[in-house]
Each structure stands twice: as structure tokens, then as C-alpha cells.
Design an enzyme around this catalytic site. Structure first.
Site, PDB file in Angstrom:
ATOM      1  N   GLU A  52      47.832  85.005  55.698  1.00  0.00           N
ATOM      2  CA  GLU A  52      48.760  86.025  56.444  1.00  0.00           C
ATOM      3  C   GLU A  52      48.537  86.028  57.891  1.00  0.00           C
ATOM      4  O   GLU A  52      49.532  85.934  58.849  1.00  0.00           O
ATOM      5  CB  GLU A  52      48.938  87.379  55.733  1.00  0.00           C
ATOM      6  CG  GLU A  52      49.267  87.596  54.241  1.00  0.00           C
ATOM      7  CD  GLU A  52      48.028  87.594  53.487  1.00  0.00           C
ATOM      8  OE1 GLU A  52      48.039  88.371  52.712  1.00  0.00           O
ATOM      9  OE2 GLU A  52      47.037  86.963  53.973  1.00  0.00           O
ATOM     10  N   ALA A 154      33.371  62.409  29.403  1.00  0.00           N
ATOM     11  CA  ALA A 154      34.009  60.902  29.442  1.00  0.00           C
ATOM     12  C   ALA A 154      33.564  60.512  28.404  1.00  0.00           C
ATOM     13  O   ALA A 154      32.382  60.311  27.898  1.00  0.00           O
ATOM     14  CB  ALA A 154      33.818  60.326  30.709  1.00  0.00           C
ATOM     15  N   SER A 168      25.498  54.744  29.861  1.00  0.00           N
ATOM     16  CA  SER A 168      26.930  55.170  29.981  1.00  0.00           C
ATOM     17  C   SER A 168      27.593  54.881  31.382  1.00  0.00           C
ATOM     18  O   SER A 168      28.497  55.255  31.601  1.00  0.00           O
ATOM     19  CB  SER A 168      26.674  56.602  29.907  1.00  0.00           C
ATOM     20  OG  SER A 168      25.540  57.014  31.184  1.00  0.00           O
ATOM     21  N   ARG A 207      31.074  63.248  46.685  1.00  0.00           N
ATOM     22  CA  ARG A 207      31.446  62.011  47.507  1.00  0.00           C
ATOM     23  C   ARG A 207      32.811  61.690  47.380  1.00  0.00           C
ATOM     24  O   ARG A 207      33.698  61.232  46.453  1.00  0.00           O
ATOM     25  CB  ARG A 207      30.573  60.901  47.050  1.00  0.00           C
ATOM     26  CG  ARG A 207      28.823  61.145  46.906  1.00  0.00           C
ATOM     27  CD  ARG A 207      28.259  59.894  46.385  1.00  0.00           C
ATOM     28  NE  ARG A 207      28.316  59.642  45.156  1.00  0.00           N
ATOM     29  CZ  ARG A 207      27.865  60.382  44.167  1.00  0.00           C
ATOM     30  NH1 ARG A 207      26.967  61.236  44.480  1.00  0.00           N
ATOM     31  NH2 ARG A 207      28.012  60.052  42.784  1.00  0.00           N
TER      32      ARG A 207
END
Length: 364
Positions: A52, A154, A168, A207
Site C-alpha cells: 500500500e 520426479a 536418476s 539456479r
């Protein structure tokens, strides 16, 4: 433009503060006079001026008689900065439109009431769902004193995070991995297990390709303080602290050597299985003003976090790859429920695509 249009812009401004405002919320503000935008601002960093203040300063004298759209109820108390309600009154603003009330139970409603008592018209609830989602971590922290926890993993389409040899790199593609660095930037801390450190030797820094990001506090669950002293976490500089979370039986000589490198070691309570008690740890992290935590590490840590019921949100990345065997590393390890009805429901699903990868985001 409608109320929703102006508030959408305020939300976009608020999002510019991602990664920099903790433990404060992200807030954006837009000042409108005669249906024209005359001022814009957002909370840029903790300790700095609130949204604000920045928007009103941007508007200058044009703010008088205008309307301010703000994504969170203006504060009415002295913190690191003066109350925003006083700034709004001094600027001569006649109407405040806010997306949501302040979730802090100690101050909620105070700013709106104060403004109303001083003749300012107040409208609330415009784009409230979007505002609450933007500040989901702040809302949980301010109401529970514990961090908002996101579990990221993942995997291949058949649910493997690595091959039987532990390889991996890489399950997912470059765009997916880039988004994970956005998640690191947005979260106060990142947590992995010691097995992930030994297998992958990660740096756990942020990164970003288009700007300088913020490194999260790097945390490792290491009950027996077995972390190799030459690991990247102990060698590579980081813009935030590195914390090893261990049990009380850790080797004192190794503890002294690690402490010399500037790494912090904290002793945590253990559960009935002799592992670090994650529920108790969340209370400890809240006391450290860690408002958001990204769990990235390992099948055991993921399973433990889910069993401990500390996960608020998931980001599951699936790559269009199939190992076609049952000897790879699963997404979670350890015993699961005997019946499908006891599985964990995921709600409010959103799906995003990063090249050929698919990310499923949802809430537990």
C-alpha cells in the site's frame, strides 16, 4: 475495468515478491482514480515498505479521493513498519477493495474496521480464492506456527525415481528441472535425506536462468551424522544456512569438524522407529520462522512425510519414460495401506506440461 480486473493486476504485482517477503505475505496494490490506474506497488522484501505504501507513493497526490485495490487487508498495527491504515487515511483514499482479510487471528478484521470507522468504504472478497492460494504458505504458518510443506518428486510413468543402480540423471527434462528451481526460490527451506546426499551429492541451491534467485535453507535428515565431509553441501557456498538434523547419539568429533565449516547441527526428537520425528520437527522449524518447506529427497523421506501427515501439497513430475521392471527405486518405500480406501486423496488438482513432462499439483 472491473474490480476483478484491478485485483488481478494487484495479484500479479504481489507475485513479484515470491521468495523475498517471508515471513511476511506477498501483497500487491493498485491505486485507481477516475477509472485510471495512478499508482502500483508490491511488498518487495521483508522489512521493506508494504504494498500500500509503495502504491500510494507511486500515485502521489493523485491518490486523494481514489480507490486502492489490495490483495490483503491493510495492517493496523506497528511492526517493522508503521500501519498501512494510517497511510491510506493520510493519502485521502475513500475506498479500499481487498481480496481477503488478514489470516493472522490476532489482527484479522482490525484494519478493515479501523478504516470503516474513519469514513473509508471497504469492500472485501474480490478474487479471494486466488489471493489465498498465492499466500497459502503464509496462511498456514500464521495460523498454525508450522511451515507449509510441498513434496516434490520426479518419476517415470511406471513410478520409478531411479534405476536399480541408483541412476536418476535425468528422469525429467530441462524445463521441469527449471521449474523445480523456481520452487526452491519460493520456499524458505529444502529438505532431503542422507541417502539422497550420498547417492546424488546435490548442491540444493537455486539456479534461475532469467534472474538471481534466493537459495533456500538446506536441510538434511541425518540421524547418525553420517554425512561425508567432502559432500557439496559442506563445501559449496550458499546464500542461506545449511542445517544437519540429527539424533542425540551423533559422533562428537565429527560434529565438531562439521560445525567448523559453518554448518548448523540441530538435535531432533526420534520416533518409535528410531528415525527423526517429522511432526515434532515441523514445530521446531516453525519456531525458526521457516514458513515453507520443499521436500525433495528420496523414497524413504517421501514416504515418511506422507505417513507423518505433514505434507500440504504435492508437485509430482512424470516423464514419458518406462523402465519396465520392478527393480528400480520407487517414489515411496516402506509399508503402505492394506486397502485402497485408506490411500491418500489428492484434491484441487492442476496439471501443467513442461515439454514432454507432465506435472500434477494437488493438495492433501
Amino acid at each position: 475495468m472491473t474490480h476483478q480486473d484491478y485485483m488481478t493486476l494487484a495479484l500479479e504485482l504481489a507475485a513479484r515478491g515470491k521468495g523475498f517477503t517471508s515471513p511476511n505475505p506477498m501483497v500487491g496494490a493498485v491505486v485507481v482514480k477516475d477509472e485510471k490506474i495512478v499508482g502500483k506497488g508490491w511488498h518487495e522484501k521483508a522489512g521493506g515498505p508494504h504494498a500500500e505504501v509503495n502504491a500510494i507513493d507511486d500515485a502521489g497526490s493523485k491518490a486523494s479521493g481514489g480507490t486502492i485495490y489490495v490483495t490483503l487487508e491493510p495492517c493496523n498495527h506497528h511492526g517493522r513498519t508503521p500501519p498501512c491504515t494510517e497511510k491510506i487515511l493520510a493519502a485521502g483514499i475513500r475506498h479500499v477493495v481487498m481480496a481477503m482479510q488478514d489470516p493472522n487471528p490476532d489482527v484479522s478484521g482490525g484494519g478493515a474496521d479501523y478504516l470503516s470507522r474513519h469514513g473509508v468504504s471497504v469492500t472485501t472478497g474480490v478474487c479471494e480464492a486466488a489471493a489465498r492460494r498465492l499466500n497459502e504458505a503464509f496462511i498456514k504458518f500464521i495460523t498454525t506456527k508450522q511451515p507449509f510443506v510441498t513434496l516434490k518428486t520426479a518419476a517415470t510413468l511406471d513410478g520409478r525415481v531411479a534405476t536399480r543402480t541408483g541412476d536418476s540423471r535425468w528422469v525429467t527434462g530441462e524445463l521441469s528441472r527449471g521449474y523445480v528451481h523456481e520452487l526452491r526460490h519460493e520456499n524458505d527451506a529444502i529438505l532431503v535425506g542422507i541417502n539422497t546426499v550420498k547417492a546424488d551429492d546435490p548442491s540444493l541451491t537455486t539456479r534461475l536462468t532469467d534472474r538471481v534467485g534466493k537459495d533456500p535453507v538446506r536441510m538434511v535428515l541425518d540421524t547418525h551424522l553420517s554425512i561425508p565431509e567432502n559432500t557439496k553441501l559442506l563445501q559449496i557456498p550458499c546464500g542461506a544456512d545449511t542445517v544437519i538434523i540429527t539424533g542425540n547419539s551423533a559422533d562428537t568429533q565429527k560434529r565438531a569438524a562439521i560445525l567448523k565449516s559453518g554448518v548448523r547441527i540441530i538435535e531432533a526428537d526420534l520416533d518409535s522407529h528410531g528415525r527423526i520425528d517429522l511432526k515434532a520437527l515441523m514445530i521446531r522449524l516453525g519456531q525458526m520462522e521457516i514458513t515453507s518447506l520443499l521436500i525433495e529427497g528420496g523414497a524413504r523421506v517421501a514416504a515418511s512425510a506422507l505417513r507423518a501427515n505433514i505434507v500440504d501439497k504435492i508437485n509430482y513430475f512424470y516423464a514419458p519414460k518406462i523402465l519396465g521392471a520392478d527393480d528400480g527405486v520407487p517414489m515411496c518405500s516402506g509399508p503402505g495401506p492394506a486397502l485402497m480406501r485408506d490411500s491418500i486423496d489428492v484434491k484441487n488438482i492442476r496439471i501443467r506440461q513442461f515439454d514432454a513432462d507432465i506435472m500434477i499439483e494437488g493438495y492433501l
